[in-house]
Enzyme design. Structure first.
Site, PDB file in Angstrom:
ATOM      1  N   ASP A 178       0.862  -1.183   0.000  1.00 36.28           N
ATOM      2  CA  ASP A 178       0.000   0.000   0.000  1.00 36.28           C
ATOM      3  C   ASP A 178       0.895   1.229   0.000  1.00 36.28           C
ATOM      4  O   ASP A 178       2.116   1.111  -0.133  1.00 36.28           O
ATOM      5  CB  ASP A 178      -0.948  -0.003   1.206  1.00 36.28           C
ATOM      6  N   GLY A 225       4.244   1.526  -2.212  1.00 36.19           N
ATOM      7  CA  GLY A 225       4.290   1.834  -3.630  1.00 36.19           C
ATOM      8  C   GLY A 225       2.970   2.361  -4.147  1.00 36.19           C
ATOM      9  O   GLY A 225       2.085   2.741  -3.381  1.00 36.19           O
ATOM     10  N   ASP A 226       2.836   2.340  -5.462  1.00 36.58           N
ATOM     11  CA  ASP A 226       1.704   2.914  -6.170  1.00 36.58           C
ATOM     12  C   ASP A 226       1.037   1.819  -6.994  1.00 36.58           C
ATOM     13  O   ASP A 226       1.676   1.224  -7.872  1.00 36.58           O
ATOM     14  CB  ASP A 226       2.196   4.044  -7.077  1.00 36.58           C
ATOM     15  N   HIS A 260     -14.075  -0.704  -6.189  1.00 31.48           N
ATOM     16  CA  HIS A 260     -15.262   0.167  -6.055  1.00 31.48           C
ATOM     17  C   HIS A 260     -14.883   1.624  -5.842  1.00 31.48           C
ATOM     18  O   HIS A 260     -15.740   2.505  -5.950  1.00 31.48           O
ATOM     19  CB  HIS A 260     -16.188  -0.355  -4.965  1.00 31.48           C
TER      20      HIS A 260
END
Length: 348
Positions: free
Chosen positions: A214, A238-239, A258
């Site tokens: 995350d 990270g991304d 979502h």
């Protein structure tokens, strides 16, 4: 004030004949109930009732509030089942109200403060404009995307992470009991927050290892550092739009898709697929709306997505379309006792 001139005063049974407000009135007064709940929680009233019932005067003296207004707000929330008002003038917590305390397992205090706070109030106020322009109320109010804002507001970011963890604490156990995880291998929890679900999985399946992925500031507050899980996990910041850890046997995306419109979901899924070998399983854990319009509690969550993130809740066919377009095959959808279902897919 008495009744209409020329008519008898109401009897006690008449006075009790208006107990049930209409659905319209419940909707009109919804923001009032939310504000009352926030005020009670901010003043620590549920915590003061941990050891038993107290009068409004006692509660006011201990919380630095005024007994008259406090009694009236407590009376309103008692009608909603959070407190119980006795004939002797004392108030007590109900089972539903217990989770408002800060010091209980599964506490919902952070969630209450998040969803009744400024970010969500302003976002909801913007729904009128959203219907006209399609822009989220949050973007209109803050001029930046939701998660970009959290990145610049450490206090709100911590509240968000804590609230998300508390909202899913019981859900994680239900998920692990509903899905047959393997006895061995590595589970990669992508955008897994503080690792509540991963901790539940590793605890229940001692042959598994885990990777929590995350934002760096989120994984820094992870929940995995327990004696029972020692040596079986690692964290990585990270991304999710750039790259995710490779080498996993099962990948998780819990309550992530979502948050995003379809084009961003495809970017996330494609990034995850690049890290996976063919045949590796992906579990998308999200609410799945019925395809026939049957009422579902996630319909309200869909509006939260509409007003904050441009995300949405989806039907099974919509998930299958996203998965197919990003290199996966949908295997099955497993319901759980929680709001969410487990959508099992396989990298092809």
């Amino acid at each position: 004030m008495t009744g209409t001139p020329g008519t008898p005063d109401p009897t006690p049974s008449d006075l009790n004949s208006h107990r049930s407000a209409s659905p319209l009135h419940d909707l009109m007064y919804g923001h009032i109930h939310a504000s009352a709940l926030r005020a009670i929680v901010l003043h620590g009233i549920p915590d003061l009732l941990a050891d038993g019932p107290l009068t409004a005067e006692d509660l006011a003296a201990r919380s630095g509030t005024q007994a008259g207004p406090l009694r009236r707000v407590m009376r309103l929330l008692a009608m909603r089942g959070l407190f119980r008002e006795a004939q002797d003038g004392t108030f007590a917590l109900t089972g539903s109200g217990e989770v408002l305390r800060a010091d209980v397992p599964g506490s919902q205090r952070a969630a209450v403060l998040l969803f009744t706070g400024e970010m969500f109030r302003r976002s909801a106020d913007g729904l009128t404009g959203t219907l006209r322009t399609g822009q989220t109320g949050f973007d209109a109010a803050y001029a930046v995307p939701f998660f970009d804002h959290l990145g610049t507001e450490p206090d709100e970011s911590r509240l968000f992470d804590t609230a998300m963890s508390s909202l899913t604490s019981g859900v994680n156990e239900q998920i692990t009991r509903s899905y047959p995880f393997p006895d061995s291998g590595t589970v990669v929890d992508v955008a897994g927050g503080r690792g509540g679900l991963l901790r539940e999985i590793l605890t229940r399946f001692p042959g598994l290892r885990g990777v929590l992925f995350d934002r760096p500031e989120t994984v820094a507050g992870h929940l995995l550092d327990t004696e029972e899980l020692k040596g079986r996990w690692e964290t990585e910041g990270g991304d999710i739009f750039a790259a995710v850890p490779r080498g996993g046997d099962v990948y998780l995306l819990k309550n992530i898709l979502h948050d995003w419109p379809d084009e961003d979901c495809l970017r996330i899924l494609t990034t995850v697929r690049r890290a996976m070998d063919a045949g590796t399983r992906l579990l998308v854990i999200d609410a799945v709306l019925p395809g026939d319009g049957t009422p579902h509690p996630a319909v309200a969550l869909d509006i939260v997505m509409l007003m904050t993130l441009q995300g949405r809740e989806r039907r099974a066919a919509e998930f299958e379309d996203l998965l197919t377009r990003s290199g996966f095959r949908l295997n099955r959808v497993l319901p759980t006792p929680a709001l969410t279902s487990v959508i099992e897919a396989e990298a092809v």
